[in-house]
Design an enzyme around this catalytic site. Structure first.
Site, PDB file in Angstrom:
ATOM      1  N   LYS A 117       0.617  -1.191   0.011  1.00 32.63           N
ATOM      2  CA  LYS A 117       0.257   0.014   0.020  1.00 32.63           C
ATOM      3  C   LYS A 117       0.987   1.220   0.008  1.00 32.63           C
ATOM      4  O   LYS A 117       1.715   1.416   0.760  1.00 32.63           O
ATOM      5  CB  LYS A 117      -0.870   0.025   1.222  1.00 32.63           C
ATOM      6  CG  LYS A 117      -1.989  -1.187   1.363  1.00 32.63           C
ATOM      7  CD  LYS A 117      -2.533  -1.208   2.631  1.00 32.63           C
ATOM      8  CE  LYS A 117      -1.750  -1.505   3.751  1.00 32.63           C
ATOM      9  NZ  LYS A 117      -2.421  -1.851   4.998  1.00 32.63           N
ATOM     10  N   THR A 130      -7.035   9.752   9.068  1.00 27.31           N
ATOM     11  CA  THR A 130      -6.958   8.227   8.351  1.00 27.31           C
ATOM     12  C   THR A 130      -6.607   7.231   9.418  1.00 27.31           C
ATOM     13  O   THR A 130      -6.167   6.177   8.942  1.00 27.31           O
ATOM     14  CB  THR A 130      -5.696   8.526   7.441  1.00 27.31           C
ATOM     15  OG1 THR A 130      -4.611   8.710   8.445  1.00 27.31           O
ATOM     16  CG2 THR A 130      -5.851   9.473   6.444  1.00 27.31           C
ATOM     17  N   GLY A 158      -7.632   3.972  10.911  1.00 19.58           N
ATOM     18  CA  GLY A 158      -8.230   2.841  10.526  1.00 19.58           C
ATOM     19  C   GLY A 158      -8.191   2.449   8.983  1.00 19.58           C
ATOM     20  O   GLY A 158      -9.000   1.729   8.547  1.00 19.58           O
ATOM     21  N   THR A 159      -7.612   3.220   8.278  1.00 21.53           N
ATOM     22  CA  THR A 159      -7.611   2.916   6.758  1.00 21.53           C
ATOM     23  C   THR A 159      -7.155   1.480   6.362  1.00 21.53           C
ATOM     24  O   THR A 159      -7.689   1.200   5.581  1.00 21.53           O
ATOM     25  CB  THR A 159      -6.515   4.006   6.151  1.00 21.53           C
ATOM     26  OG1 THR A 159      -5.344   4.116   6.667  1.00 21.53           O
ATOM     27  CG2 THR A 159      -7.157   5.362   6.034  1.00 21.53           C
ATOM     28  N   GLY A 160      -6.114   1.290   6.989  1.00 22.14           N
ATOM     29  CA  GLY A 160      -5.613  -0.120   6.627  1.00 22.14           C
ATOM     30  C   GLY A 160      -6.508  -1.118   7.050  1.00 22.14           C
ATOM     31  O   GLY A 160      -6.791  -2.442   6.380  1.00 22.14           O
ATOM     32  N   CYS A 161      -7.414  -1.111   8.252  1.00 19.24           N
ATOM     33  CA  CYS A 161      -8.084  -2.262   8.726  1.00 19.24           C
ATOM     34  C   CYS A 161      -9.437  -2.173   7.786  1.00 19.24           C
ATOM     35  O   CYS A 161      -9.969  -3.323   7.227  1.00 19.24           O
ATOM     36  CB  CYS A 161      -8.501  -1.849  10.186  1.00 19.24           C
ATOM     37  SG  CYS A 161      -7.326  -1.740  11.230  1.00 19.24           S
TER      38      CYS A 161
HETATM   39  N1  LIG Z   1      -4.578  10.263   1.806  1.00 16.81           N
HETATM   40  C1  LIG Z   1      -5.120   9.408   1.463  1.00 16.81           C
HETATM   41  N2  LIG Z   1      -5.835   9.360  -0.041  1.00 16.81           N
HETATM   42  C2  LIG Z   1      -6.330   8.449  -0.630  1.00 16.81           C
HETATM   43  N3  LIG Z   1      -5.977   7.160  -0.251  1.00 16.81           N
HETATM   44  C3  LIG Z   1      -5.198   6.972   0.892  1.00 16.81           C
HETATM   45  C4  LIG Z   1      -4.785   8.123   1.850  1.00 16.81           C
HETATM   46  N4  LIG Z   1      -4.170   7.496   2.743  1.00 16.81           N
HETATM   47  C5  LIG Z   1      -4.167   6.131   2.503  1.00 16.81           C
HETATM   48  N5  LIG Z   1      -4.895   5.760   1.349  1.00 16.81           N
HETATM   49  C6  LIG Z   1      -5.129   4.425   0.849  1.00 16.81           C
HETATM   50  O1  LIG Z   1      -5.678   3.732   1.918  1.00 16.81           O
HETATM   51  C7  LIG Z   1      -5.519   2.401   1.936  1.00 16.81           C
HETATM   52  C8  LIG Z   1      -4.665   1.972   3.166  1.00 16.81           C
HETATM   53  O2  LIG Z   1      -3.315   2.255   3.391  1.00 16.81           O
HETATM   54  P1  LIG Z   1      -2.598   2.943   4.222  1.00 16.81           P
HETATM   55  O3  LIG Z   1      -1.175   2.692   3.898  1.00 16.81           O
HETATM   56  O4  LIG Z   1      -3.087   3.976   4.917  1.00 16.81           O
HETATM   57  O5  LIG Z   1      -2.679   1.513   5.488  1.00 16.81           O
HETATM   58  P2  LIG Z   1      -2.243   1.451   6.789  1.00 16.81           P
HETATM   59  O6  LIG Z   1      -0.988   2.333   7.097  1.00 16.81           O
HETATM   60  O7  LIG Z   1      -1.656   0.092   7.010  1.00 16.81           O
HETATM   61  O8  LIG Z   1      -3.355   2.005   7.753  1.00 16.81           O
HETATM   62  P3  LIG Z   1      -3.362   1.828   9.285  1.00 16.81           P
HETATM   63  O9  LIG Z   1      -2.402   2.811  10.207  1.00 16.81           O
HETATM   64  O10 LIG Z   1      -4.888   2.022   9.802  1.00 16.81           O
HETATM   65  O11 LIG Z   1      -2.811   0.303   9.696  1.00 16.81           O
HETATM   66  C9  LIG Z   1      -4.598   2.044   0.643  1.00 16.81           C
HETATM   67  O12 LIG Z   1      -5.466   1.816  -0.475  1.00 16.81           O
HETATM   68  C10 LIG Z   1      -3.803   3.654   0.569  1.00 16.81           C
HETATM   69  O13 LIG Z   1      -3.515   3.696  -0.918  1.00 16.81           O
HETATM   70  C1  LIG Z   2      -6.930  -2.797  17.442  1.00 15.80           C
HETATM   71  C2  LIG Z   2      -6.114  -2.029  16.157  1.00 15.80           C
HETATM   72  N1  LIG Z   2      -5.849  -2.825  15.238  1.00 15.80           N
HETATM   73  C3  LIG Z   2      -5.102  -2.177  14.113  1.00 15.80           C
HETATM   74  C4  LIG Z   2      -4.790  -0.722  14.170  1.00 15.80           C
HETATM   75  C5  LIG Z   2      -4.034  -0.102  12.965  1.00 15.80           C
HETATM   76  O1  LIG Z   2      -4.453   0.917  12.766  1.00 15.80           O
HETATM   77  C6  LIG Z   2      -5.169  -0.041  15.483  1.00 15.80           C
HETATM   78  N2  LIG Z   2      -4.791   1.314  15.394  1.00 15.80           N
HETATM   79  N3  LIG Z   2      -5.815  -0.770  16.380  1.00 15.80           N
END
Ligand SMILES: Nc1ncnc2c1ncn2[C@@H]1O[C@H](COP(=O)(O)OP(=O)(O)OP(=O)(O)O)[C@@H](O)[C@H]1O
Ligand SMILES: Cc1ncc(CO)c(N)n1
Length: 263
Positions: free
Chosen positions: A173, A204, A206-209
């Protein structure tokens, strides 16, 4: 009705973890179930405390689900420690689960660690080979490969290395790069760049979840993996575009942006 399971940590603030996953499943019309690995006292500002669930209780939750309500797809998030990882791997093998989306959660947006450093090896060796797709962000891809990732070409190189660790498909990502939000999908044959506009917001959490559970929801609905990822990308982009300015820190994604009965 299709069923999806999240195996992850609880975020008391409701923005990430189990709470984000269940909201995502509901928004897709999929019945959500959970195996809670760890309880975090968390909000938009950070993590106040973490208490892991015992491996026995993790296993019992898996049994309760797999012996009755068999899920069509599974998403794995925060797994916290080595014993929990080994328990989950045992359960996945025992119940022959195939549609597994692994989000290798290591630290929260606030910088708080969610995976014990000594559990990294178990995550790599036990869970990665059991997953259909693994979805590291840039920092997680760096931890998994040891390489610095600064651009899309580095993301492709990292995807190749992570595939060689045993994942069937890798989705690196690019949320933390600049410019368009580009994720690299690699199935061992071809690279696909999954792109969306970058949204300028601090909210942002929870974006990854949200993204990994949207992939699982679409797999449960029967889409093939590439299509599930493309659909999940549309969902996460909308969820970030409409993200919520609640709390005093990093606000969460919005799961009701495409639902008629929103406020
Ligand atoms: N500002 C943004 N605008 C558009 N898309 C975004 C943005 N930030 C993240 N994304 C997209 O959101 C999705 C999750 O990616 P991200 O890299 O944020 O995950 P993450 O860091 O694992 O998140 P978390 O911190 O919740 O674990 C991906 O498809 C990424 O491209
Ligand atoms: C419980 C939990 N899982 C995943 C993440 C990743 O963002 C978080 N902040 N908290």
């Amino acid at each position: 009705m299709k069923l999806a399971l999240t195996i992850a940590g609880s975020d008391s603030g409701g923005g990430a973890g189990i709470q984000a996953d269940l909201k995502t499943f509901s928004a897709h019309g999929v019945f959500g179930m959970s195996v809670i690995t760890s309880i975090t006292a968390q909000n938009t500002m950070g993590v106040l405390g973490i208490e892991d669930v015992s491996p026995d209780m993790v296993y019992l939750q898996m049994r309760a689900i797999f012996e009755d309500l068999y899920p069509d797809a599974v998403k794995i998030g925060m797994v916290s420690n080595e014993e929990i990882i080994k328990t989950i791997a045992k359960g996945l093998k025992e119940y022959g689960v195939e549609k597994v989306v692994l989000d290798p959660v290591m630290i929260a947006k606030s910088g708080d660690p969610l995976l014990k450093p000594e559990a990294m090896k178990a995550l790599k060796e036990e869970l990665l080979p059991l997953s259909l797709v693994v979805t590291p962000n840039l920092m997680e891809a760096k931890e998994l490969t040891g390489m610095e990732i600064k651009n899309i070409s580095d993301m492709k190189e990292a995807a190749k290395k992570i595939l060689s660790l045993g994942a069937k498909v890798v989705l690196v990502k690019g949320g933390h790069l600049e410019g368009e939000a580009v994720d690299v999908f690699y199935d061992g044959v071809e690279f696909y760049e999954i792109k969306a506009e970058r949204i300028n917001t601090k909210n942002t959490h929870g974006t990854g979840c949200t993204f990994s559970s949207a992939i699982a929801a679409n797999l449960a609905l029967g889409y093939d993996l590439l299509e599930a990822v493309k659909r999940a990308k549309r969902y996460i982009t909308g969820a970030i575009k409409n993200s919520l300015s609640i709390g005093h820190g990093v606000g969460p994604t919005n799961h009701f942006w495409n639902v008629e009965f929103k406020e």
